[in-house]
Design an enzyme around this catalytic site. Structure first.
Site, PDB file in Angstrom:
ATOM      1  N   ASN A 142      18.920  80.246 -90.187  1.00  0.00           N
ATOM      2  CA  ASN A 142      18.511  79.076 -89.399  1.00  0.00           C
ATOM      3  C   ASN A 142      17.668  79.481 -88.184  1.00  0.00           C
ATOM      4  O   ASN A 142      16.688  78.813 -87.853  1.00  0.00           O
ATOM      5  CB  ASN A 142      19.749  78.297 -88.940  1.00  0.00           C
ATOM      6  CG  ASN A 142      20.411  77.558 -90.099  1.00  0.00           C
ATOM      7  OD1 ASN A 142      19.744  77.207 -91.079  1.00  0.00           O
ATOM      8  ND2 ASN A 142      21.710  77.337 -90.009  1.00  0.00           N
ATOM      9  N   TYR A 165      31.790  92.386 -90.171  1.00  0.00           N
ATOM     10  CA  TYR A 165      30.804  92.668 -89.122  1.00  0.00           C
ATOM     11  C   TYR A 165      29.717  93.606 -89.645  1.00  0.00           C
ATOM     12  O   TYR A 165      28.522  93.332 -89.509  1.00  0.00           O
ATOM     13  CB  TYR A 165      31.503  93.273 -87.902  1.00  0.00           C
ATOM     14  CG  TYR A 165      30.644  93.259 -86.663  1.00  0.00           C
ATOM     15  CD1 TYR A 165      30.384  92.070 -85.988  1.00  0.00           C
ATOM     16  CD2 TYR A 165      30.070  94.432 -86.172  1.00  0.00           C
ATOM     17  CE1 TYR A 165      29.572  92.044 -84.854  1.00  0.00           C
ATOM     18  CE2 TYR A 165      29.270  94.411 -85.038  1.00  0.00           C
ATOM     19  CZ  TYR A 165      29.024  93.221 -84.380  1.00  0.00           C
ATOM     20  OH  TYR A 165      28.222  93.196 -83.265  1.00  0.00           O
ATOM     21  N   TYR A 196      11.762  88.144 -94.026  1.00  0.00           N
ATOM     22  CA  TYR A 196      10.864  87.235 -93.293  1.00  0.00           C
ATOM     23  C   TYR A 196       9.646  87.988 -92.737  1.00  0.00           C
ATOM     24  O   TYR A 196       8.555  87.437 -92.645  1.00  0.00           O
ATOM     25  CB  TYR A 196      11.626  86.525 -92.150  1.00  0.00           C
ATOM     26  CG  TYR A 196      12.324  85.266 -92.615  1.00  0.00           C
ATOM     27  CD1 TYR A 196      13.396  85.329 -93.505  1.00  0.00           C
ATOM     28  CD2 TYR A 196      11.906  84.010 -92.193  1.00  0.00           C
ATOM     29  CE1 TYR A 196      14.037  84.177 -93.944  1.00  0.00           C
ATOM     30  CE2 TYR A 196      12.541  82.846 -92.627  1.00  0.00           C
ATOM     31  CZ  TYR A 196      13.602  82.944 -93.501  1.00  0.00           C
ATOM     32  OH  TYR A 196      14.240  81.794 -93.943  1.00  0.00           O
ATOM     33  N   ASP A 256      26.759  75.437 -83.003  1.00  0.00           N
ATOM     34  CA  ASP A 256      26.972  76.521 -83.948  1.00  0.00           C
ATOM     35  C   ASP A 256      25.683  76.723 -84.738  1.00  0.00           C
ATOM     36  O   ASP A 256      25.190  75.764 -85.351  1.00  0.00           O
ATOM     37  CB  ASP A 256      28.128  76.134 -84.882  1.00  0.00           C
ATOM     38  CG  ASP A 256      28.630  77.309 -85.704  1.00  0.00           C
ATOM     39  OD1 ASP A 256      27.833  78.232 -85.960  1.00  0.00           O
ATOM     40  OD2 ASP A 256      29.817  77.285 -86.083  1.00  0.00           O
TER      41      ASP A 256
END
Ligand code: UDP
Length: 313
Positions: free
Chosen positions: A105, A151, A165, A57
């Site tokens: 992540n 969603y 980022y 996950d």
């Protein structure tokens, strides 16, 4: 040979993408927790020395060593996220956390590996659009508390995080908003309209048209979409957003009729209730991807024929 990571690579689009990357000679690692797939679509690839599957996950931190490659990851395709209308309630929390923490992540992994990055966002970031066609600058019509919000808002949050980022760490990332896509490797138990109608046809049941069936979608054949994803990894600009899909609009009524015709089925249609959150119309403006020489090649008739044959009709 490039080293490529595909998150969500056991899903319908992911497994199709992985096949293309392996064909192109890449070395591919898939991370997928199999929450919405049984892994059947990647089973035949497990023997391939250039393929590796990690069941995990992405909400859990992803240490750089997880990939366990000699060389670093060059490209990351970040697809992982549960989809499908019933999962809007069943897996709402998972959608949100995968989009938020999971995306963070994967972005951290991309930073460590200095990898090029593609995120598969969705036409759902436009919500139930009020502007036609939707180009990439359209900010959408989304309810932050609606049934579809896990969603829609999940994807919107992920887009925002990715842009952070790009701006803060110069990550070489691009965002692709994927419109409805169909084709081989979809599960017959998938709740999306094309596999759902196919399952009903296979059982000689009526096709369940929600509402009056005048709502429209555009349906892109999966091979066209995959070509677009591979192209945009290469040619898409840093921090750019691209729509990918078909721009041939079709009502659900017409789709049902076409599928009955193509399969020579005796099934009829029945009208059933339509969820209040169902979107009315969707239509992408594809000019930005077209400028990079991406065009859909497979029309709906041809794509449905191929899909029907793949499902063994
Ligand atoms: N739909 C339908 N009958 C079904 C399933 C879906 O009429 O059994 C319609 C639904 O109302 C929607 C469209 O098909 O307008 C596409 O639904 P799907 O679940 O495939 O994906 P969406 O585009 O809504 O995310």
């Amino acid at each position: 040979m490039k080293h490529v990571l595909v998150t969500g690579g056991a899903g319908f689009i992911g497994a199709s993408l992985v096949r293309k990357l392996l064909e192109n000679g890449d070395k591919v690692v898939v991370i997928d927790n199999l929450i919405t797939s049984n892994g059947e679509s990647i089973k035949p690839l497990l023997k391939n020395p250039n393929f590796k599957f990690i069941k995990r996950d992405i909400i859990k931190p992803l240490p750089s060593s997880i990939i366990n490659h000699q060389s670093s990851i060059g490209h990351i395709f970040h697809l992982a996220c549960p989809t499908g209308v019933p999962n809007l309630t069943k897996l709402a929390r998972e959608m949100l956390l995968t989009s938020a923490i999971g995306t963070m992540n994967v972005l951290e992994l991309a930073r460590k590996h200095k990898a090029k990055f593609i995120f598969t966002s969705s036409s759902e970031v436009y919500g139930d659009p009020k502007v036609f066609p939707q180009n990439e600058n359209y900010t959408g019509n989304v309810s932050s508390v609606g049934i579809r919000s896990p969603y829609e808002e999940g994807k919107r949050f992920a887009e925002s995080l990715i842009m952070t980022y790009v701006r803060k760490y110069n990550l070489d990332a691009r965002i692709v908003r994927v419109f409805n896509t169909y084709g081989p490797l979809m599960s017959i138990n998938d709740t999306r309209v094309i596999p759902k109608f196919l399952k009903q046809i296979s059982k000689n049941q009526p096709l369940t048209v929600q509402g009056d069936g005048r709502q429209t979608r555009t349906f892109c054949y999966v091979d066209d979409l995959i070509k677009g994803l591979v192209l945009l990894m290469d040619k898409g600009g840093e921090g750019e957003v691209y729509n990918l899909g078909s721009n041939k609009e079709i009502s659900i009524n017409t789709l049902a009729g076409l599928m009955i015709k193509i399969t020579k089925s005796k099934s009829k249609t029945i009208n059933i209730s339509r969820p209040s959150h169902d979107h009315n119309r969707r239509l992408p403006d594809l000019r930005k991807a077209n400028k990079l020489n991406w065009y859909t090649k497979v029309g709906l008739d041809e794509g449905l024929e191929r899909t029907v044959r793949w499902f063994g009709f």
